[in-house]
Structure formats: structure tokens, C-alpha cells
Design an enzyme around this catalytic site. Sequence first.
Site, PDB file in Angstrom:
ATOM      1  N   ASP A  67       2.482 -11.168  -3.496  1.00  0.00           N
ATOM      2  CA  ASP A  67       3.361 -10.420  -2.661  1.00  0.00           C
ATOM      3  C   ASP A  67       3.731 -10.586  -1.388  1.00  0.00           C
ATOM      4  O   ASP A  67       3.148 -11.617  -1.100  1.00  0.00           O
ATOM      5  CB  ASP A  67       2.493  -9.078  -3.011  1.00  0.00           C
ATOM      6  CG  ASP A  67       0.835  -9.249  -2.458  1.00  0.00           C
ATOM      7  OD1 ASP A  67       0.874 -10.441  -1.683  1.00  0.00           O
ATOM      8  OD2 ASP A  67       0.432  -8.279  -2.637  1.00  0.00           O
ATOM      9  N   ASN A 136      -8.402   0.926  -2.988  1.00  0.00           N
ATOM     10  CA  ASN A 136      -7.867   1.772  -3.953  1.00  0.00           C
ATOM     11  C   ASN A 136      -7.564   1.247  -5.439  1.00  0.00           C
ATOM     12  O   ASN A 136      -7.165   1.886  -6.154  1.00  0.00           O
ATOM     13  CB  ASN A 136      -6.539   2.494  -3.465  1.00  0.00           C
ATOM     14  CG  ASN A 136      -5.397   1.376  -3.303  1.00  0.00           C
ATOM     15  OD1 ASN A 136      -5.807   0.238  -3.480  1.00  0.00           O
ATOM     16  ND2 ASN A 136      -4.353   1.768  -2.901  1.00  0.00           N
ATOM     17  N   HIS A 138      -6.010  -1.654  -5.855  1.00  0.00           N
ATOM     18  CA  HIS A 138      -4.877  -2.373  -6.214  1.00  0.00           C
ATOM     19  C   HIS A 138      -4.936  -3.744  -6.319  1.00  0.00           C
ATOM     20  O   HIS A 138      -5.998  -4.428  -5.781  1.00  0.00           O
ATOM     21  CB  HIS A 138      -3.771  -2.033  -4.944  1.00  0.00           C
ATOM     22  CG  HIS A 138      -4.023  -2.557  -3.522  1.00  0.00           C
ATOM     23  ND1 HIS A 138      -3.463  -2.102  -2.505  1.00  0.00           N
ATOM     24  CD2 HIS A 138      -4.404  -3.964  -3.402  1.00  0.00           C
ATOM     25  CE1 HIS A 138      -3.656  -2.806  -1.525  1.00  0.00           C
ATOM     26  NE2 HIS A 138      -4.492  -3.932  -1.986  1.00  0.00           N
ATOM     27  N   GLU A 143       0.070  -0.649  -6.568  1.00  0.00           N
ATOM     28  CA  GLU A 143      -0.858   0.540  -5.839  1.00  0.00           C
ATOM     29  C   GLU A 143      -1.240   1.498  -7.209  1.00  0.00           C
ATOM     30  O   GLU A 143      -0.653   1.530  -8.291  1.00  0.00           O
ATOM     31  CB  GLU A 143       0.048   1.341  -5.150  1.00  0.00           C
ATOM     32  CG  GLU A 143       0.520   0.480  -4.164  1.00  0.00           C
ATOM     33  CD  GLU A 143      -0.738   0.289  -2.779  1.00  0.00           C
ATOM     34  OE1 GLU A 143      -1.813   0.138  -3.355  1.00  0.00           O
ATOM     35  OE2 GLU A 143      -0.470  -0.013  -1.699  1.00  0.00           O
TER      36      GLU A 143
HETATM   37  C1  GLP Z   1      -3.869  -6.595   0.448  1.00  0.00           C
HETATM   38  C2  GLP Z   1      -3.122  -7.709  -0.704  1.00  0.00           C
HETATM   39  C3  GLP Z   1      -4.122  -7.911  -1.817  1.00  0.00           C
HETATM   40  C4  GLP Z   1      -5.380  -8.023  -1.239  1.00  0.00           C
HETATM   41  C5  GLP Z   1      -6.063  -6.812  -0.875  1.00  0.00           C
HETATM   42  C6  GLP Z   1      -7.329  -6.850  -0.211  1.00  0.00           C
HETATM   43  O1  GLP Z   1      -3.260  -5.473   0.708  1.00  0.00           O
HETATM   44  N1  GLP Z   1      -1.895  -7.085  -1.030  1.00  0.00           N
HETATM   45  O2  GLP Z   1      -3.419  -9.062  -2.496  1.00  0.00           O
HETATM   46  O3  GLP Z   1      -6.156  -8.627  -2.475  1.00  0.00           O
HETATM   47  O4  GLP Z   1      -5.101  -6.196  -0.071  1.00  0.00           O
HETATM   48  O5  GLP Z   1      -7.508  -7.298   1.046  1.00  0.00           O
HETATM   49  P1  GLP Z   1      -8.922  -7.851   1.548  1.00  0.00           P
HETATM   50  O6  GLP Z   1      -9.068  -9.272   0.923  1.00  0.00           O
HETATM   51  O7  GLP Z   1      -8.541  -7.857   3.034  1.00  0.00           O
HETATM   52  O8  GLP Z   1      -9.769  -6.912   1.659  1.00  0.00           O
END
Ligand code: GLP
Length: 250
Positions: A67, A136, A138, A143
Site C-alpha cells: 500500500d 482494527n 486491517h 479496513e
Molecule cells: C499500517 C499498514 C499496514 C500495517 C499496519 C500495522 O497502517 N498499512 O500494512 O501492517 O498498519 O502497523 P504497525 O506494524 O506499525 O503496527
Amino acid sequence: MRVVIAKDYEDMSARAARIVAGQIYLKPNSVLGLATGSTPLLMYKNLIMVHHQVGLDFSEVVSFNLDEYLGLQSSNEQSYTYYMYHNFFKHVNINKKNIHIPDGMTQNVELECQNYDNSILERGGTDLQILGIGTNGHIGFNEPDIKFEATTHKVKLDDETIHANSRFFNSIEAVPRFAISMGIKNIMHAKKIILLADGENKADVIYRALFEGITPKVPASILQLHQDVTVIVEERAAQMLKTRSQFENK
Ligand code: GLP
């Protein structure tokens, strides 16, 4: 689904890096699906170490990131493009022409998404997809209430995601409201998937994703239907996976 409980963040990262390195040794032109966020940072560091110490060769590796925020230049430190170059790509010998990240500054989002899907297919599909998970549920930026059949698309970020990711920005207002994300369908097409979770703020969602019903309300729950998923959960994130029997049958 294999669920591995790692003893800490270092252990989780080392285990993930070993799987990725093994994949590249076995298939030097592997197509990797890559994730950003805090969780995979040390995994990337480990891979850089393996590259420097034993010459793990990335020259034929092809990468597709999950993404990118819409509206951030690649030079913006909060863009995922910047993150990937800064934390990984510039430290290994990956060929720039094999790197794919959605263009967050595109003037034609729909076309960018179609081209992204086509490029993944042209490269033969993803061999190994790395995933983190949002609080959440995702994966990528898919989402809650996502359509499971979605391919790469424009996403409106959830309030919970904007709040969670605001820790990287100067203010919550600076967090982009939209992004481009690979869809669940792209993710589920990967031959192998590794899902990483670290920290006690992920404990509840990991439990819901792995052991409760498959629902678009928890996008990661779809992974229960994938034939080759390895979940590597660090102990604090695994605290709701109380008994071994809960995951032995998965
Ligand atoms: C972000 C990314 C995800 C990631 C997630 C968790 O928003 N788009 O690909 O896995 O949130 O992030 P973190 O590893 O910082 O908890």
C-alpha cells in the site's frame, strides 16, 4: 495455518527473516509482497544483515508493496516509498526496476490500481506475502467491512487507523485520509503468507482474526481460508491465545 509464538520481538523478526531468506535461496527471482509499519522493521534489518554477511542475493527478487498513502510525495518521510528505500531497499542489491509500490501521487487512481494488478499477474503472482495487522484487523489498508473480492483499490482510511498512524506524523491532521492498497484478493492469491504481530495492543485482534468467525469486520480473518499461512506472534501479542490446543487444530 501455523501459529508460532515467538519469545520476543527479536525472535519474531529473526524467524520471519529466515523464512524470507529461505524463499530467496530456493527461488532467487521470488516475487515478494512487502509490508510497512513498525512490525517488520527488524525483519528487514535481519535480511540486510544476511545480505551483508552471507551474500543473500536480491538482484532477481521482485517486490510489490501492499500500500501507499495518497497525496504524499515519495520524498516525504512518512510515505511508504520513503520507508521502503530508507529501511530496506537501499541496503540490499535489489534491482530498482523490480520494485513496485503504488504511486501515491498518481493523477489517475483507477488506472494506477489496474496497472498494479496487471504487473503482479505479469510477474507470475506473489510467492511470499509479508503482512502486519492493524489494531482494527486491517491487512495492507484493507479496513473493516472491506469486500473480500477486492483487488488493488483506493481506500478511505478508518478513524482507528488514522489515529494509530498519527504517531508517525506531526499531527493527526497531517495523516492522509486516503490510500491505495492491494485488495484481499491479491493477498489471498499469494502462494505463502507470513502474518506478524507484535505488542499487547495486537493481542485482541490476533485472537479475533485467528479464532473467531471469518468476517469483513476483521479483514485478517480471511487468512483462515488460505492454505499456507504462518502466523508469527510475539508473546505479548499472543497473550489471548491461552491454550496450545486452541491453535494446534488450526
Ligand atoms: C499500517 C499498514 C499496514 C500495517 C499496519 C500495522 O497502517 N498499512 O500494512 O501492517 O498498519 O502497523 P504497525 O506494524 O506499525 O503496527
